[in-house]
Design a protein around this motif. Structure first.
Motif, PDB file in Angstrom:
ATOM      1  N   CYS A 178      11.172  -7.691   2.215  1.00 21.53           N
ATOM      2  CA  CYS A 178      10.777  -6.490   2.962  1.00 21.53           C
ATOM      3  C   CYS A 178       9.274  -6.254   2.798  1.00 21.53           C
ATOM      4  CB  CYS A 178      11.541  -5.276   2.436  1.00 21.53           C
ATOM      5  SG  CYS A 178      13.322  -5.409   2.656  1.00 21.53           S
ATOM      6  N   HIS A 179       8.666  -5.723   3.851  1.00 21.04           N
ATOM      7  CA  HIS A 179       7.229  -5.442   3.798  1.00 21.04           C
ATOM      8  C   HIS A 179       6.855  -4.047   4.291  1.00 21.04           C
ATOM      9  CE1 HIS A 179       6.311  -9.509   2.651  1.00 21.04           C
ATOM     10  NE2 HIS A 179       7.093  -9.948   3.618  1.00 21.04           N
ATOM     11  N   ARG A 180       7.837  -3.368   4.897  1.00 23.47           N
ATOM     12  CA  ARG A 180       7.507  -2.064   5.450  1.00 23.47           C
ATOM     13  C   ARG A 180       8.674  -1.104   5.253  1.00 23.47           C
ATOM     14  NH1 ARG A 180       5.759  -2.102  11.566  1.00 23.47           N
ATOM     15  NH2 ARG A 180       3.903  -3.206  10.847  1.00 23.47           N
ATOM     16  N   CYS A 181       8.416  -0.084   4.435  1.00 22.72           N
ATOM     17  CA  CYS A 181       9.502   0.828   4.051  1.00 22.72           C
ATOM     18  C   CYS A 181       9.298   2.237   4.595  1.00 22.72           C
ATOM     19  CB  CYS A 181       9.553   0.902   2.522  1.00 22.72           C
ATOM     20  SG  CYS A 181      10.822   2.021   1.887  1.00 22.72           S
TER      21      CYS A 181
ATOM     22  N   MET B  87       4.502   4.533  -4.924  1.00 21.69           N
ATOM     23  CA  MET B  87       3.439   3.802  -5.626  1.00 21.69           C
ATOM     24  C   MET B  87       3.997   2.632  -6.427  1.00 21.69           C
ATOM     25  SD  MET B  87       0.654   6.660  -6.750  1.00 21.69           S
ATOM     26  CE  MET B  87       1.730   7.596  -7.797  1.00 21.69           C
ATOM     27  N   MET B  88       5.199   2.823  -7.006  1.00 18.08           N
ATOM     28  CA  MET B  88       5.830   1.738  -7.759  1.00 18.08           C
ATOM     29  C   MET B  88       6.186   0.574  -6.832  1.00 18.08           C
ATOM     30  SD  MET B  88       5.980   2.210 -11.005  1.00 18.08           S
ATOM     31  CE  MET B  88       7.390   1.438 -11.801  1.00 18.08           C
ATOM     32  N   MET B  89       6.673   0.906  -5.635  1.00 11.85           N
ATOM     33  CA  MET B  89       7.012  -0.168  -4.684  1.00 11.85           C
ATOM     34  C   MET B  89       5.764  -0.966  -4.326  1.00 11.85           C
ATOM     35  SD  MET B  89       9.645   1.447  -1.913  1.00 11.85           S
ATOM     36  CE  MET B  89       9.849   3.195  -2.128  1.00 11.85           C
ATOM     37  N   ILE B  90       4.720  -0.240  -3.924  1.00 13.88           N
ATOM     38  CA  ILE B  90       3.475  -0.893  -3.524  1.00 13.88           C
ATOM     39  C   ILE B  90       2.937  -1.807  -4.616  1.00 13.88           C
ATOM     40  CG2 ILE B  90       1.030  -0.457  -2.962  1.00 13.88           C
ATOM     41  CD1 ILE B  90       2.866   0.418  -0.737  1.00 13.88           C
ATOM     42  N   SER B  91       3.042  -1.331  -5.856  1.00 13.65           N
ATOM     43  CA  SER B  91       2.458  -2.076  -6.967  1.00 13.65           C
ATOM     44  C   SER B  91       3.287  -3.277  -7.385  1.00 13.65           C
ATOM     45  CB  SER B  91       2.266  -1.162  -8.173  1.00 13.65           C
ATOM     46  OG  SER B  91       1.599  -0.003  -7.764  1.00 13.65           O
ATOM     47  N   ASN B  92       4.537  -3.322  -6.953  1.00 14.75           N
ATOM     48  CA  ASN B  92       5.412  -4.402  -7.412  1.00 14.75           C
ATOM     49  C   ASN B  92       5.952  -5.308  -6.312  1.00 14.75           C
ATOM     50  OD1 ASN B  92       5.896  -3.952 -10.449  1.00 14.75           O
ATOM     51  ND2 ASN B  92       6.051  -1.904  -9.560  1.00 14.75           N
ATOM     52  N   ILE B  93       5.567  -5.048  -5.080  1.00 12.79           N
ATOM     53  CA  ILE B  93       6.017  -5.901  -3.988  1.00 12.79           C
ATOM     54  C   ILE B  93       4.775  -6.341  -3.207  1.00 12.79           C
ATOM     55  CG2 ILE B  93       7.585  -6.127  -1.995  1.00 12.79           C
ATOM     56  CD1 ILE B  93       9.072  -3.615  -3.012  1.00 12.79           C
ATOM     57  N   ASP B  94       4.690  -7.625  -2.959  1.00 16.81           N
ATOM     58  CA  ASP B  94       3.526  -8.158  -2.249  1.00 16.81           C
ATOM     59  C   ASP B  94       3.482  -7.690  -0.813  1.00 16.81           C
ATOM     60  OD1 ASP B  94       2.403  -9.497  -4.278  1.00 16.81           O
ATOM     61  OD2 ASP B  94       3.263 -11.457  -3.771  1.00 16.81           O
ATOM     62  N   ASP B  95       2.280  -7.426  -0.347  1.00 17.63           N
ATOM     63  CA  ASP B  95       2.072  -7.155   1.073  1.00 17.63           C
ATOM     64  C   ASP B  95       3.037  -6.077   1.564  1.00 17.63           C
ATOM     65  OD1 ASP B  95       1.281  -7.403   3.694  1.00 17.63           O
ATOM     66  OD2 ASP B  95       2.480  -9.197   4.088  1.00 17.63           O
ATOM     67  N   PHE B  96       2.944  -4.898   0.978  1.00 12.26           N
ATOM     68  CA  PHE B  96       3.933  -3.857   1.236  1.00 12.26           C
ATOM     69  C   PHE B  96       3.271  -2.543   1.657  1.00 12.26           C
ATOM     70  CE2 PHE B  96       7.626  -1.170   0.038  1.00 12.26           C
ATOM     71  CZ  PHE B  96       8.653  -1.955   0.561  1.00 12.26           C
ATOM     72  N   VAL B  97       3.887  -1.866   2.624  1.00 10.39           N
ATOM     73  CA  VAL B  97       3.432  -0.524   2.996  1.00 10.39           C
ATOM     74  C   VAL B  97       4.627   0.428   3.001  1.00 10.39           C
ATOM     75  CG1 VAL B  97       1.418  -1.229   4.357  1.00 10.39           C
ATOM     76  CG2 VAL B  97       3.638  -1.004   5.485  1.00 10.39           C
TER      77      VAL B  97
ATOM     78  N   ALA C 262       1.424  14.414  -4.439  1.00 16.51           N
ATOM     79  CA  ALA C 262       1.563  13.006  -4.023  1.00 16.51           C
ATOM     80  C   ALA C 262       0.247  12.509  -3.430  1.00 16.51           C
ATOM     81  CB  ALA C 262       2.695  12.860  -3.013  1.00 16.51           C
ATOM     82  N   ILE C 263      -0.329  13.324  -2.555  1.00 14.13           N
ATOM     83  CA  ILE C 263      -1.607  12.967  -1.926  1.00 14.13           C
ATOM     84  C   ILE C 263      -2.662  12.668  -2.999  1.00 14.13           C
ATOM     85  CG2 ILE C 263      -3.563  13.998  -0.666  1.00 14.13           C
ATOM     86  CD1 ILE C 263      -1.578  13.430   1.346  1.00 14.13           C
ATOM     87  N   GLN C 264      -2.699  13.555  -3.976  1.00 12.50           N
ATOM     88  CA  GLN C 264      -3.652  13.427  -5.081  1.00 12.50           C
ATOM     89  C   GLN C 264      -3.435  12.121  -5.863  1.00 12.50           C
ATOM     90  OE1 GLN C 264      -5.984  15.699  -5.774  1.00 12.50           O
ATOM     91  NE2 GLN C 264      -6.751  14.720  -7.643  1.00 12.50           N
ATOM     92  N   ASN C 265      -2.166  11.871  -6.210  1.00 10.08           N
ATOM     93  CA  ASN C 265      -1.831  10.659  -6.978  1.00 10.08           C
ATOM     94  C   ASN C 265      -2.180   9.390  -6.208  1.00 10.08           C
ATOM     95  OD1 ASN C 265      -0.819  12.070  -9.181  1.00 10.08           O
ATOM     96  ND2 ASN C 265       1.267  12.110  -8.382  1.00 10.08           N
ATOM     97  N   ILE C 266      -1.841   9.400  -4.927  1.00 12.35           N
ATOM     98  CA  ILE C 266      -2.078   8.219  -4.090  1.00 12.35           C
ATOM     99  C   ILE C 266      -3.586   7.948  -3.979  1.00 12.35           C
ATOM    100  CG2 ILE C 266      -1.862   7.342  -1.708  1.00 12.35           C
ATOM    101  CD1 ILE C 266       0.831   9.045  -1.638  1.00 12.35           C
TER     102      ILE C 266
ATOM    103  N   GLN D 135      -2.032   1.930   1.929  1.00  9.30           N
ATOM    104  CA  GLN D 135      -0.671   1.385   1.920  1.00  9.30           C
ATOM    105  C   GLN D 135       0.419   2.443   1.964  1.00  9.30           C
ATOM    106  OE1 GLN D 135      -2.074  -1.213  -1.319  1.00  9.30           O
ATOM    107  NE2 GLN D 135      -0.240  -2.416  -0.824  1.00  9.30           N
ATOM    108  N   ILE D 136       0.043   3.710   1.749  1.00  9.91           N
ATOM    109  CA  ILE D 136       1.059   4.768   1.784  1.00  9.91           C
ATOM    110  C   ILE D 136       0.656   5.837   2.786  1.00  9.91           C
ATOM    111  CG2 ILE D 136       2.355   6.494   0.455  1.00  9.91           C
ATOM    112  CD1 ILE D 136       1.777   4.891  -2.070  1.00  9.91           C
ATOM    113  N   GLU D 137       1.527   6.045   3.744  1.00  6.99           N
ATOM    114  CA  GLU D 137       1.306   7.062   4.769  1.00  6.99           C
ATOM    115  C   GLU D 137       2.295   8.181   4.466  1.00  6.99           C
ATOM    116  OE1 GLU D 137      -0.979   6.311   7.125  1.00  6.99           O
ATOM    117  OE2 GLU D 137      -0.702   8.200   8.199  1.00  6.99           O
ATOM    118  N   ILE D 138       1.783   9.362   4.126  1.00  2.00           N
ATOM    119  CA  ILE D 138       2.715  10.433   3.761  1.00  2.00           C
ATOM    120  C   ILE D 138       2.668  11.583   4.765  1.00  2.00           C
ATOM    121  CG2 ILE D 138       1.036  11.226   2.007  1.00  2.00           C
ATOM    122  CD1 ILE D 138       3.525  12.287   0.422  1.00  2.00           C
TER     123      ILE D 138
END
Ligand code: SAH
Ligand code: MG
Length: 196
Positions: free
Chosen positions: A36-39, A51-61, A75-79, A87-90
């Protein structure tokens, strides 16, 4: 990883129901296995799982939706602090009424439902059509701390109602002719849903 551990700990201390570590590891492994590459995630809380997904899966958004004001802002702040904005659209919205035309992506290969438990079926029916044919959906918290196995003994009326709703979703999806569902007793109960 230290930063993420701190975020998780801080969330727990404030009773923000971020995903349990075991469950998250399983989710990451499953998304990796299915390439998977897009969640699309329903229920961002403070961005921990995204953030955990992004950091542990290649080429992921991840595109994710959060209803609560304070959690969304956090969340905005953390991202931002982790420089994961690309990589994260909230979205700050109620996923039940959210206009799907406002999504950045129109198609996903995985869906992660982790928001209001009473609404799982609605979330699933609304968002699963955005997942491509061979894509998968993961749903968390299907055991409700084990209570789902012993509904008759739940004293609190509201809790009982909620657990019944989760059970209804479980029965509905497990008997659905279009989907194949596998349940895993990991974390708080997870299922992986695929099209037949
Ligand atoms: N996935 C996160 C945890 C999510 S907790 C993680 O593991 O890090 C569930 C979140 O869903 C809560 O923050 C809650 O505010 C949010 N939520 C509940 N109902 C929602 C709705 N209708 N639309 C969007 N978010 C919702
Ligand atoms: Mg959860």
């Amino acid at each position: 990883m230290k930063y993420f551990d701190e975020i998780e700990k801080s969330a727990r201390e404030r009773n923000i129901p971020v995903m349990e570590k075991e469950g998250l590891e399983f989710l990451i492994q499953t998304f990796n296995e299915h390439q998977c590459h897009r969640c699309l995630e329903i229920g961002s809380a403070i961005g921990y799982s995204a953030m955990m997904m992004i950091s542990n899966i290649d080429d992921f958004v991840v595109e994710t939706i959060e209803l609560d004001d304070a959690r969304y802002l956090e969340a905005i702040q953390n991202i931002k602090e982790q420089q994961l904005e690309d990589q994260i659209e909230i979205h700050h919205d109620d996923a039940l009424t959210f206009d799907i035309n406002d999504l950045k992506y129109q198609e996903f290969d995985c869906l992660f439902i982790d928001a209001a438990k009473a609404q799982y079926q609605k979330f699933f029916e609304k968002y699963m059509p955005l997942v491509q044919k061979n894509g998968i959906c993961i749903v968390d918290n299907l055991d409700f701390h084990g209570m789902i196995f012993d509904i008759d003994h739940i004293k609190n009326r509201n809790t009982k109602q909620l657990v019944k709703k989760i059970k209804r979703f479980k029965d509905w999806i497990f008997n659905h002719e279009e989907y194949q569902v596998t349940y895993y007793g990991i974390g708080d109960g997870i299922c992986v849903i695929k099209r037949k």
